[in-house]
Design a protein around this motif. Structure first.
Motif, PDB file in Angstrom:
ATOM      1  N   GLU A 100      21.875 -49.944  88.782  1.00 23.33           N
ATOM      2  CA  GLU A 100      22.903 -50.536  87.937  1.00 23.33           C
ATOM      3  C   GLU A 100      23.992 -51.136  88.819  1.00 23.33           C
ATOM      4  N   ILE A 101      24.800 -52.020  88.229  1.00 27.07           N
ATOM      5  CA  ILE A 101      25.891 -52.667  88.951  1.00 27.07           C
ATOM      6  C   ILE A 101      27.179 -51.887  88.733  1.00 27.07           C
ATOM      7  N   ASP A 102      27.869 -51.571  89.823  1.00 24.74           N
ATOM      8  CA  ASP A 102      29.218 -51.002  89.737  1.00 24.74           C
ATOM      9  C   ASP A 102      30.183 -52.183  89.765  1.00 24.74           C
ATOM     10  N   TYR A 103      30.625 -52.612  88.602  1.00 27.78           N
ATOM     11  CA  TYR A 103      31.451 -53.814  88.516  1.00 27.78           C
ATOM     12  C   TYR A 103      32.757 -53.690  89.281  1.00 27.78           C
ATOM     13  N   THR A 104      33.260 -52.476  89.435  1.00 22.84           N
ATOM     14  CA  THR A 104      34.524 -52.294  90.151  1.00 22.84           C
ATOM     15  C   THR A 104      34.401 -52.604  91.636  1.00 22.84           C
ATOM     16  N   LYS A 105      33.159 -52.634  92.147  1.00 24.32           N
ATOM     17  CA  LYS A 105      32.940 -52.894  93.571  1.00 24.32           C
ATOM     18  C   LYS A 105      32.463 -54.321  93.856  1.00 24.32           C
ATOM     19  N   VAL A 187      34.044 -57.327  78.265  1.00 23.32           N
ATOM     20  CA  VAL A 187      33.879 -58.196  79.433  1.00 23.32           C
ATOM     21  C   VAL A 187      34.502 -57.546  80.662  1.00 23.32           C
ATOM     22  N   GLN A 188      33.999 -57.943  81.820  1.00 24.11           N
ATOM     23  CA  GLN A 188      34.550 -57.532  83.100  1.00 24.11           C
ATOM     24  C   GLN A 188      35.425 -58.661  83.634  1.00 24.11           C
ATOM     25  N   VAL A 189      36.562 -58.298  84.237  1.00 26.53           N
ATOM     26  CA  VAL A 189      37.509 -59.302  84.714  1.00 26.53           C
ATOM     27  C   VAL A 189      37.807 -59.066  86.195  1.00 26.53           C
ATOM     28  N   GLN A 209      38.112 -53.772  82.556  1.00 29.43           N
ATOM     29  CA  GLN A 209      37.102 -53.986  81.521  1.00 29.43           C
ATOM     30  C   GLN A 209      37.827 -54.008  80.192  1.00 29.43           C
ATOM     31  N   ILE A 210      37.696 -55.100  79.428  1.00 32.77           N
ATOM     32  CA  ILE A 210      38.446 -55.230  78.181  1.00 32.77           C
ATOM     33  C   ILE A 210      37.530 -55.785  77.090  1.00 32.77           C
TER      34      ILE A 210
END
Length: 213
Positions: A100-105, A187-189, A209-210
């Motif tokens: 999985e993708i860690d969007y924060t990284k 969505v990820q920003v 993430q909002i």
């Protein structure tokens, strides 16, 4: 792989017999065709292929932005390739085959321009609004640096970003309109600053993430 300036009969592109000719950044190359392998891929190869496929599938739609954002690190390779290496090393979680993708990284830019402080992201009437503290003259920061906002909708598999219309650092806030079909989606920003000539970027940060309202 051999590099040549003129070639035997001049530079060429494509397969000729057992060799392939190509050019990258004005440099002509010639390499032999790879020999087919009858060996089954190792576990490590399968893992790396799965990670690479995950990254390229995610990054491909914004490759132009990433090439710009990573241009300061693109020495002998593309910015996209450098970003892909960072992604594989830092932004993938889980175990094969359930990566999985860690969007924060995830990073879409990496550079020496001073980044944003005090960042917050919210959604208002079909837009993503990002605010930050004006840190003009801190480090390499200038009032005229431009904000870049990148938004990813995982349920739609779509990106939205601004590259020419971003607000200046000194303004302290910027908004990006979302497609109507994003309404109600999570969505990820991410955000970063760039110089007006688009040659220098800050290292991007995950702004949150909002849900698009």
């Amino acid at each position: 792989m051999g590099k040549y300036t003129r070639g035997i009969l001049g530079a060429f592109s494509g397969k000729v017999g057992t060799v392939v000719g190509s050019s990258w950044k004005g440099i002509d190359y010639m390499r032999s065709l790879p020999r087919p392998s009858s060996k089954a891929p190792s576990d490590l190869q399968m893992i790396q292929r799965a990670k690479f496929g995950l990254v390229t599938g995610f990054f491909r739609p914004v490759s132009a932005l990433i090439n710009l954002g990573y241009q300061s690190l693109a020495h002998g390779k593309s910015g996209y390739n450098v970003a892909t290496s960072d992604f594989i090393a830092d932004a993938i979680t889980g175990t094969y085959p359930d990566f999985e993708i860690d969007y924060t990284k995830v990073l879409f830019s990496k550079g020496t321009l001073t980044g944003a402080y005090g960042v917050a992201a919210v959604s208002e009437t079909g837009t993503v609004k990002v605010s930050w503290a004006d840190n003009t003259d801190s480090g390499t920061a200038k009032a005229t640096d431009k904000m870049v906002i990148l938004v990813y909708n995982a349920s739609k598999g779509q990106f939205v970003y601004n590259l020419t219309s971003g607000a200046q650092r000194s303004s302290g806030e910027d908004t990006l309109a979302m497609p109507s079909e994003f309404l109600g989606d999570t969505v990820q920003v991410w955000i970063a600053f760039m110089t007006p000539d688009k040659k220098t970027f800050s290292t991007s940060i995950h702004a949150g993430q909002i849900v698009v309202a």
